[in-house]
Design an enzyme around this catalytic site. Structure first.
Site, short mmCIF file in Angstrom:
data_model
loop_
_atom_site.label_atom_id
_atom_site.label_comp_id
_atom_site.label_asym_id
_atom_site.label_seq_id
_atom_site.Cartn_x
_atom_site.Cartn_y
_atom_site.Cartn_z
N GLU A 1 -21.92 -60.43 12.10
CA GLU A 1 -22.12 -59.05 11.65
C GLU A 1 -21.44 -58.88 10.29
O GLU A 1 -20.35 -59.38 10.06
CB GLU A 1 -21.51 -58.08 12.67
N ASP B 1 -27.56 -51.78 18.52
CA ASP B 1 -26.29 -51.60 19.23
C ASP B 1 -26.36 -50.31 20.05
O ASP B 1 -26.47 -49.22 19.49
CB ASP B 1 -25.15 -51.50 18.20
N HIS C 1 -24.04 -49.39 22.09
CA HIS C 1 -22.64 -48.93 22.11
C HIS C 1 -22.19 -48.46 23.50
O HIS C 1 -21.50 -47.44 23.64
CB HIS C 1 -22.46 -47.78 21.10
N TYR D 1 -24.08 -42.54 17.07
CA TYR D 1 -23.33 -43.72 16.65
C TYR D 1 -24.15 -44.52 15.63
O TYR D 1 -25.37 -44.69 15.80
CB TYR D 1 -23.00 -44.65 17.85
N ARG E 1 -29.55 -54.72 11.64
CA ARG E 1 -29.32 -53.90 12.82
C ARG E 1 -29.83 -52.50 12.52
O ARG E 1 -29.43 -51.90 11.52
CB ARG E 1 -27.81 -53.86 13.13
N GLU F 1 -17.31 -57.06 21.71
CA GLU F 1 -16.40 -56.63 20.63
C GLU F 1 -15.14 -55.94 21.17
O GLU F 1 -14.11 -55.97 20.53
CB GLU F 1 -17.13 -55.70 19.66
N TRP G 1 -18.18 -43.85 24.24
CA TRP G 1 -18.61 -43.59 22.85
C TRP G 1 -19.26 -44.81 22.26
O TRP G 1 -18.83 -45.95 22.49
CB TRP G 1 -17.42 -43.21 21.96
N GLU H 1 -27.25 -55.08 21.78
CA GLU H 1 -25.80 -55.17 21.89
C GLU H 1 -25.22 -54.03 22.72
O GLU H 1 -25.63 -52.88 22.60
CB GLU H 1 -25.18 -55.13 20.50
C1 CS2 Z 1 -19.71 -51.31 16.28
C2 CS2 Z 1 -18.34 -51.09 15.70
O1 CS2 Z 1 -20.11 -52.81 14.51
C3 CS2 Z 1 -20.31 -52.58 15.71
O2 CS2 Z 1 -20.95 -53.33 16.46
O3 CS2 Z 1 -19.73 -51.36 17.67
O4 CS2 Z 1 -18.52 -50.54 14.43
C4 CS2 Z 1 -17.44 -50.16 16.51
O5 CS2 Z 1 -18.03 -48.87 16.57
C5 CS2 Z 1 -16.09 -50.07 15.81
O6 CS2 Z 1 -15.56 -51.37 15.71
C6 CS2 Z 1 -15.13 -49.20 16.59
O7 CS2 Z 1 -13.89 -49.17 15.95
MG MG Z 2 -21.00 -52.81 18.42
#
Ligand code: CS2
Ligand code: MG
Length: 405
Positions: free
Chosen positions: A341, A212, A214, A159, A147, A264, A405, A238
């Site tokens: 993941e 991702d 997010h 992020y 990723r 998630e 976020w 994602e």
């Molecule tokens: C992220 C997560 O791994 C991922 O795909 O979206 O790290 C996410 O930021 C955290 O689970 C938030 O607590």
């Molecule tokens: Mg994620």
């Protein structure tokens, strides 16, 4: 057999985890993960005050009945806190059942559909070159999927890019309140195409690339991104857009063939039912800890299989080794497993508290054959790492508007 005691242990071996320990009158115990990052103590209260008293004296072998009792019996169904509480109990009951049967949980689910579980690792850099150099490091370890996340020029933090910090917890340090981060879709979109152009040029076409977003984009921006990245053949994009309104993905789907993944943050099958049955996504990323445990994940996987949707369970640092173990059992069984993941087996503090038995080599994981989940938890060692309140960041657009976020 009866449930004699249920202990909820919160510890912080580098980040907070909520561990459920269900102890039976036969001396067998099971473990579950009930961690909701940034809201841990809400789950502890829900469990200790409202769930535990109802379960003492029940037969721990009646996993489904207890799941239904906690889900329907609450009247106020679903939500991240309720479903994480149910998840922690549920995982522990599957752990107990495996220990009674002398079988690993994947055998109770239906046995192996594959010898090992394919993993994807993370590579996040402060520049595109930095990201790709980290990606090469991951591929050198034998991973076939990575990723990619890269800092957005002009934004202070991004992020998935923690720079010299190890994870978000460290990023936050001892902040008493949520850190705030700025977001600009326009600056992000300027960066992201170059990231994948360079990635394909430097990493080649045989590696699976994932990304991702997010939940930062609107549906039409996600459609634009999906189209933009089609030449780079991502394994999946994602969380490109938030999907409380699951119809958002109809907008994205009609514009792009880039495979889409989400899930998630979902805590029940209802959160993703339309996405799956209308084939608006290609991977469902629900996590055992957030979606209600192994019982719920099995249901989601079977429903997704009808619509050619594969599983790609969440595997972030805020899910404990107990949840990761549950995922590897589910991933070993699920006929429609896609990819898992993987962010490592944890720092040495985490590994001292959680004794897990998963072997990871060359980018794949081998499930534990110990009875149950194959993880243990050292309550004494956990006492050395007391809970420390922490928050996930809050995102704002450059004009100050609160964002995703
Ligand atoms: C992220 C997560 O791994 C991922 O795909 O979206 O790290 C996410 O930021 C955290 O689970 C938030 O607590
Ligand atoms: Mg994620």
């Amino acid at each position: 057999m009866k449930i004699k005691e249920i202990r909820i242990v919160v510890c912080n071996p580098g980040r907070n985890f909520v561990t459920v320990k269900v102890i039976t009158d036969a001396g067998i115990y099971g473990l579950g993960d009930a961690t909701v990052n940034g809201r841990e103590m809400a789950v502890v209260a829900y469990l200790e005050e409202h769930v535990v008293p109802c379960l003492i004296g029940r037969d721990p072998q009646n996993i489904e009945d207890i799941w239904q009792y906690l889900y329907k019996g609450a009247y106020w169904r679903r939500g991240p806190i309720t479903m994480a509480a149910i998840a922690g109990i549920d995982m522990a009951l599957w752990d107990i059942k495996g220990k009674i049967a002398g079988l690993p949980v994947y055998q109770l689910l239906g046995g192996k559909s594959r010898k090992s579980v394919g993993l994807y690792a993370h590579a996040g850099g402060l520049t595109i070159e930095d990201t790709l150099s980290k990606a090469k490091g991951v591929l050198d370890q034998g991973f076939k999927a990575v990723r990619l996340q890269s800092a957005v020029p002009g934004l202070e933090t991004t992020y998935g890019v923690v720079g010299d910090k190890k994870d978000y917890y460290e990023l936050q340090g001892n902040r008493p309140l949520p850190p705030e981060e700025q977001w600009s879709t326009q600056k992000y979109l300027q960066m992201v195409e170059e990231l994948f152009f360079e990635a394909r040029k430097q990493l080649g076409t045989n590696v699976s690339l994932l990304h991702d977003v997010h939940s930062r984009l609107t549906p039409i921006e996600s459609a634009k991104l999906g189209k933009m990245l089609e030449p780079y053949n991502l394994m999946f994009l994602e969380d490109s857009s938030i999907a409380e309104n699951q119809q958002n993905y109809q907008v994205i789907r009609q514009h792009t063939t880039t495979p889409l993944a989400i899930g998630e943050t979902y805590n029940s099958i209802w959160d993703c039912k339309e996405l799956i049955q209308n084939q608006l996504i290609d991977y469902i990323r629900a996590a055992a800890t957030h979606a209600g445990g192994i019982t719920a994940m099995r249901r989601i996987a079977d429903f997704a299989a009808i619509y050619n949707v594969r599983t790609a369970p969440h595997g972030a640092p805020d899910l404990s080794p107990i949840c990761f173990a549950a995922h590897i059992h589910l991933d070993t069984w699920a006929p429609n497993f896609g990819i898992q993941e993987f962010v490592g087996l944890g720092n040495e503090q985490i590994q001292s508290v959680f004794d897990q038995d998963i072997k990871v080599t060359n980018g794949v994981a081998f499930v534990s054959d110990k009875p149950g989940l194959g993880v243990d938890f050292d309550e004494e060692k956990a006492k050395a790492y007391p809970y420390k309140r922490s928050y996930l960041p809050v995102s704002r657009l450059e004009d100050g508007t609160v964002w995703n976020w």
